[in-house]
Design a protein around this motif. Structure first.
Motif, short mmCIF file in Angstrom:
data_model
loop_
_atom_site.label_atom_id
_atom_site.label_comp_id
_atom_site.label_asym_id
_atom_site.label_seq_id
_atom_site.Cartn_x
_atom_site.Cartn_y
_atom_site.Cartn_z
N ILE A 2 0.83 -1.20 0.00
CA ILE A 2 0.00 0.00 0.00
C ILE A 2 0.87 1.26 0.00
O ILE A 2 0.58 2.23 -0.71
CB ILE A 2 -0.95 -0.01 1.22
N ARG A 3 1.94 1.24 0.78
CA ARG A 3 2.84 2.40 0.83
C ARG A 3 3.42 2.70 -0.56
O ARG A 3 3.47 3.85 -0.99
CB ARG A 3 3.97 2.13 1.82
N VAL A 4 3.84 1.66 -1.26
CA VAL A 4 4.40 1.85 -2.60
C VAL A 4 3.32 2.33 -3.57
O VAL A 4 3.55 3.23 -4.39
CB VAL A 4 5.03 0.52 -3.10
N LEU A 5 2.13 1.77 -3.46
CA LEU A 5 1.04 2.14 -4.37
C LEU A 5 0.54 3.56 -4.14
O LEU A 5 0.10 4.23 -5.08
CB LEU A 5 -0.12 1.15 -4.23
N GLU A 6 0.60 4.03 -2.90
CA GLU A 6 0.18 5.41 -2.63
C GLU A 6 1.09 6.40 -3.35
O GLU A 6 0.64 7.45 -3.83
CB GLU A 6 0.20 5.68 -1.12
N ARG A 7 2.37 6.07 -3.45
CA ARG A 7 3.28 6.93 -4.22
C ARG A 7 2.95 6.82 -5.71
O ARG A 7 2.91 7.83 -6.43
CB ARG A 7 4.73 6.55 -3.97
N ALA A 8 2.71 5.60 -6.18
CA ALA A 8 2.39 5.41 -7.59
C ALA A 8 1.13 6.19 -7.97
O ALA A 8 1.02 6.71 -9.09
CB ALA A 8 2.20 3.92 -7.88
N LYS A 9 0.17 6.28 -7.06
CA LYS A 9 -1.08 6.99 -7.33
C LYS A 9 -0.85 8.48 -7.58
O LYS A 9 -1.59 9.11 -8.33
CB LYS A 9 -2.05 6.79 -6.16
N ARG A 10 0.20 9.02 -6.97
CA ARG A 10 0.52 10.44 -7.18
C ARG A 10 1.24 10.68 -8.51
O ARG A 10 1.36 11.82 -8.94
CB ARG A 10 1.40 10.95 -6.04
N LEU A 11 1.71 9.61 -9.14
CA LEU A 11 2.46 9.73 -10.39
C LEU A 11 1.67 9.28 -11.60
O LEU A 11 2.09 9.52 -12.74
CB LEU A 11 3.75 8.89 -10.31
N SER A 12 0.53 8.63 -11.38
CA SER A 12 -0.21 8.06 -12.50
C SER A 12 -1.70 8.09 -12.22
O SER A 12 -2.13 8.02 -11.07
CB SER A 12 0.25 6.61 -12.73
#
Length: 601
Positions: A497-507
């Motif tokens: 989830i931590r990694v995906l939360e960053r991905a959500k800000r980029l895509s």
């Protein structure tokens, strides 16, 4: 036998060597579109990026001190380019760091611009040489495309036979459209050898360009080639004379031209109606997003998140239509470079960028470099409904075409020490930028090897490798998605989830939100999983997958909600999918069984 040079002969000898080096390294840079590296992740694009950085380093080292007695006449396009670079740096989100690779690439582009301005001032003969190499790349791409159409070469996309050295027919056709006017100008301007070579290039491109089915490229080619022919064969004086002679029929003639143009646009719209409607929606939503960040913009790389957020807000209003919801997606690009720049760099950045393009064409017309102007014009038109400036090949072509347009033969005597100091500083900066990104090549190569295991679902084998590359590639949402998938499959839901939360800000990719919801559901955080899925549905209300995930979420014994389950299941079973597929049939079968067997009763 010893060869002795006089002082003048030695200077001419050194000057010839420097021109030769500039020619070789310039040709290497123009050949960037032809390069790819299958060993890298996303090797079709990243192979070109790393080739460009290497060629720039070689050019910088090999041409230090290039020049004798002429200096650059600083012009308006030079200042506008520097101003646009400053705006890009000022609006960039340094804390998030969404596009560090593009910053390094952009720095090299600015150095390339001023090195080209310096070389072309000192050696104007390089102008046509660079245009010749550009035409040669267009010929190679056209022949490559013909081989793909006839099955003699593999394409780079499983759904398309024609891609050239690109990953789909759109940018491939756009690149051919940029090269085409330069070839037409050469055919009209020169005689004998170059005349015939240029016509071969033009003919090869015209044979393959229609097969690309890119309406944007067709329009760019027609507009740019029409302008080149008018500039070389007609011009203002003949146009005025014709207008005066046939003044009485001018109005009906223009009315017929406008009518035919309207019919052509209607035909192009009908050719791929859903695609055209999708782009109109993208432009509409992007325009609304610009209104929310008119001055500061979102910064380079901020488009996907801002677009997804605005589309969700728009679909929550009564203004949105069912048709728009059906064709909606979450694009990585705006399919209009001017709108994307307006969103990312603000209105000020948009004004500066458009002024830079306009000033280049103005200088090119003044300097009678109609071939280069035609290339820039084709790119300008293509950029109205595509994404050329998101790819390295088009930026490199634009820098060469623009430098040819702007540069005049130097007539002022230069202070040799100051001129050599300038080129030396540019060279050192180019080498510094090359060194700054050197470790990225190995990171992308490792990622490419890891993807083979990832695609074979060997998640446990590569989970640690993905973690070790996180700091190097945390700006790539595709990498973060794969890393999170490995973490999720190995039971590390919180880290995923931590990694995906960053991905959500980029895509804006909805799969990121779906994965966050699945990981939260695995942790028993049902409320947050529901919230994530409902937000995803607001952005893309006609996708079936989030309703499928919602139905399974509401079927959880700890979160059982029959009414909501029935509503979500009904959506899965009744909504018309954008594309019928095996996955859709499997989802519907599973939900139908759950409803019929009363698994949630």
């Amino acid at each position: 036998m010893k060869i002795k040079y006089t002082g003048m002969e030695l200077k001419l000898h050194r000057h010839g060597i420097r021109i030769a080096l500039a020619s070789v390294f310039g040709a290497m840079l123009i050949a960037t579109p032809l390069v790819g590296d299958s060993a890298l992740a996303n090797g079709i694009v990243m192979g070109k990026v790393f080739w460009f950085h290497l060629s720039m380093a070689l050019m910088a080292i090999g041409t230090i001190g290039f020049g004798r007695k002429k200096r650059i006449s600083f012009s308006l396009p030079d200042g506008l380019l520097l101003l646009f670079a400053g705006i890009t740096l000022a609006t960039y989100d340094w804390q998030l760091g969404p596009e560090p690779g593009k910053l390094l690439f952009g720095g090299q582009l600015i150095i390339l611009w001023f090195l080209l301005r310096h070389f072309l001032t000192e050696a104007p003969c390089l102008k046509f040489f660079f245009l010749f190499i550009l035409m040669l790349t267009g010929l190679v791409e056209a022949v490559w495309g013909m081989q793909q159409l006839h099955g003699h070469a593999y394409s780079h996309h499983s759904l398309f036979r024609l891609t050239g050295s690109f990953f789909n027919p759109g940018p491939y056709s756009g690149y051919l459209a940029v090269v085409l006017p330069a070839g037409l100008w050469t055919a009209l301007k020169f005689q004998k050898g170059m005349h015939y070579f240029a016509w071969v290039c033009v003919g090869a491109i015209l044979v393959v360009l229609p097969a690309g089915m890119s309406r944007s490229a067709w329009m760019a080619a027609v507009v740019a080639c029409g302008w080149v022919y008018w500039a070389e064969r007609i011009g203002w004086e003949k146009t005025k004379a014709i207008y005066i002679r046939y003044k009485n029929v001018a109005v009906p003639f223009f009315a017929i031209v406008i009518l035919l143009a309207g019919c052509a646009f209607a035909g192009l719209y009908g050719l791929k109606r859903d695609s055209a409607d999708g782009r109109l929606l993208m432009w509409k939503v992007t325009g609304k997003a610009i209104a929310g960040h008119p001055v500061t913009g979102t910064g380079l790389g901020g488009f996907p998140e801002a677009y997804a957020e605005m589309q969700g807000q728009y679909f929550g209003t009564e203004e949105a239509t069912d048709k728009e919801k059906r064709v909606a997606g979450c694009p990585e690009y705006a399919f209009n470079e001017y709108l994307q720049i307006g969103l990312e760099q603000g209105i000020g950045g948009w004004i500066v960028f458009v002024s830079w393009l306009g000033s280049m064409m103005y200088y090119g017309i003044r300097n009678r470099q109609h071939g280069a102007v035609g290339g820039v014009l084709a790119l300008v038109v293509f950029a109205m409904s595509s994404y050329p400036l998101q790819l390295p090949s088009f930026w490199v072509a634009l820098m060469f075409l623009g430098a040819v347009c702007v540069t005049e033969e130097g007539t002022q005597r230069a202070r040799i020490f100051a001129e050599k100091l300038l080129t030396g500083l540019l060279a050192l900066t180019a080498v510094g930028l090359f060194v700054g990104q050197k470790g990225n090549y190995e990171a992308y190569r490792r990622w490419g090897r890891m993807q083979m295991l990832y695609n074979n679902k060997a998640y446990e084998s590569v989970a640690e490798d993905y973690h070790s590359l996180h700091d190097k590639l945390k700006h790539k949402p595709e990498f973060l998605f794969e890393e999170a998938q490995c973490l999720s499959k190995t039971g590390q839901y919180t880290e995923a989830i931590r990694v995906l939360e960053r991905a959500k800000r980029l895509s804006g990719d909805p799969m990121i939100r779906y994965m966050i919801a699945k990981n939260r559901q695995a942790l028993g955080d049902y409320r947050e999983a529901e919230r994530e899925l409902l937000q995803a549905i607001e952005i893309l209300p006609e996708r079936l997958y989030p309703y499928y995930l919602l139905a399974k979420l509401y079927a959880e014994p700890e979160f059982y909600q029959e009414d909501k389950f029935r509503a979500a299941a009904g959506a899965v079973l009744t909504k018309e999918p954008k594309v019928e597929s095996t996955a859709v049939r499997e989802m519907r079968t599973e939900i139908k069984k759950m409803v019929e067997k009363g698994d949630v009763d």
